[in-house]
Scaffold this active site. Structure first.
Site, PDB file in Angstrom:
ATOM      1  N   HIS A   1      -8.236 -29.055  -3.924  1.00  0.00           N
ATOM      2  CA  HIS A   1      -7.376 -29.424  -5.392  1.00  0.00           C
ATOM      3  C   HIS A   1      -7.012 -31.450  -5.217  1.00  0.00           C
ATOM      4  O   HIS A   1      -6.259 -31.864  -6.036  1.00  0.00           O
ATOM      5  CB  HIS A   1      -5.403 -29.435  -4.977  1.00  0.00           C
ATOM      6  N   HIS A   2      -7.730 -31.891  -4.529  1.00  0.00           N
ATOM      7  CA  HIS A   2      -8.132 -33.542  -4.855  1.00  0.00           C
ATOM      8  C   HIS A   2      -9.118 -34.228  -5.877  1.00  0.00           C
ATOM      9  O   HIS A   2      -8.940 -35.360  -5.973  1.00  0.00           O
ATOM     10  CB  HIS A   2      -8.183 -33.907  -3.078  1.00  0.00           C
ATOM     11  N   GLY A   3     -10.054 -33.069  -6.012  1.00  0.00           N
ATOM     12  CA  GLY A   3     -11.011 -33.315  -6.680  1.00  0.00           C
ATOM     13  C   GLY A   3     -10.658 -34.480  -7.981  1.00  0.00           C
ATOM     14  O   GLY A   3     -10.082 -33.996  -8.842  1.00  0.00           O
TER      15      GLY A   3
END
Length: 374
Positions: free
Chosen positions: A139-141
């Site tokens: 979920h950080h990309g």
């Protein structure tokens, strides 16, 4: 997709690429996670082959729905060369301690993205109402940059696939110990997607304050260290369920990072796996369809047991049972280089469910619930 699946049965999407793939011996993702969840689910008798699908790898064109084509190409080149030059590393945040060069650094995240895309397509085609992809929670990309162990953003790609084919309301709930910043920012001003994140306050990426609504379509629930089972149950009932019911989503996308568990080394939260299982069960009725994803989790025993148990919940089974002999063999076969892994407690081998971790309902937790509903 060659095999239709009965609508009353969830689908489990996995891949063998994760077995033996590692970010490096000193990285938190040196451990087996997805493969352990698959092995435990099978060993417990919870996972039938009829509902298991292999993940297709997302194509460069599919990745470019969210990610910059030059970034995707940089990932491909870095995997082929097993090297990034200084300029490429600086531009795309590759070859760093958090996002290292490793043998599958393009294929592995592209496979995780492929699992989220396949999940979305199964829902869109009516071939399943619930799809589980423990590899799909990166979920950080960012569009043109790796971030927080995430080279691509699988949840964003899965949600975009839903939106591109007519879904009008998606509720994204993130239970990872780290703020779901990449997903929040991707949909900050898109009224079709409401993002809700429960995460440790003051922890990397140091975003997601309770007052931050990121353009209007975000709700953040930062929680203090020591966050316990009672407090998660309170936030689900007092904040997340009311937000979800008011939004009336057609699809729930649920990110179930296991790094908020008490045995995880990368947070100071104190949940049991039972608390996450209960949260999943409580949130599923919010929408007629659900895509359930993994996320963080850096203790091979706690993440494997947690994610296998989530599959049991989705399949209508009780995960709080003793492991079978085969499941115990899977657990005893795990290794972990950290100090805790060199002398693991016996219950990591002989239980699937943690002991409950109830506790007081503290004022900071009550306050964030009030703020997101204001």
């Amino acid at each position: 997709m060659t095999r239709p699946t009965p609508l009353d049965r969830p689908v489990f999407i996995g891949s063998e690429i994760y077995r033996g793939s590692s970010y490096g011996t000193k990285h938190p993702l040196s451990i087996p996670r997805v493969s352990t969840a698959i092995d435990l689910s099978r060993a417990m008798g919870w996972l039938e082959e009829a509902v298991y699908l292999d993940t297709p790898m997302a194509t460069p064109r599919e990745l470019a729905r969210f990610h910059a084509p030059d970034y995707v190409e940089a990932l491909r080149r870095a995997e082929a060369a097993q090297h990034v030059d200084a300029a490429t590393g600086e531009r795309y945040n590759l070859g760093r301690l958090e996002n290292p060069v490793f043998p599958e650094m393009y294929r592995r995240p592209a496979t995780g993205a492929g699992s989220a895309l396949l999940a979305a397509r199964l829902l869109l085609r009516g071939q399943a109402d619930t799809v589980y992809s423990p590899a799909g929670g990166t979920h950080h990309g960012r569009p043109a940059r790796a971030s927080g162990f995430c080279y691509v953003n699988a949840p964003v790609l899965g949600i975009l696939e839903l939106l591109d084919h007519g879904v009008e309301r998606v509720l994204y709930v993130d239970l990872d110990a780290h703020h779901g910043d990449g997903v929040q920012d991707a949909f900050a001003e898109d009224e079709r997607v409401l993002t809700v994140s429960v995460h440790e306050d003051g922890r990397w990426p140091f975003t997601g304050k309770a007052e931050d609504r990121a353009g209007g379509m975000a709700r953040n629930l930062p929680v203090p260290p020591g966050f316990n089972d009672s407090e998660l149950a309170f936030l689900v009932e007092a904040a997340i369920l009311p937000l979800g019911r008011a939004f009336r989503p057609q699809v729930l996308v649920l990110q179930t990072g296991a790094d908020a568990l008490a045995d995880d080394p990368l947070s100071r939260l104190e949940l049991s796996n039972r608390a996450l299982w209960d949260a999943v069960a409580a949130l599923l009725p919010l929408a007629p369809q659900a895509m359930v994803l993994g996320g963080g989790g850096y203790n091979p025993w706690s993440v494997g047991r947690c994610w296998a148990g989530i599959w049991a919940v989705l399949a209508g089974l009780d995960p709080a049972v003793a492991p079978t002999a085969e499941a115990e063999r899977v657990l005893r076969g795990l290794t972990w280089a950290r100090a805790a892994g060199r002398n693991p407690p016996e219950h990591w081998f002989t239980t699937m469910a943690d002991d409950p971790r109830p506790g007081p309902l503290r004022d900071p937790v009550k306050r964030v619930a009030d703020l997101v509903l204001a």
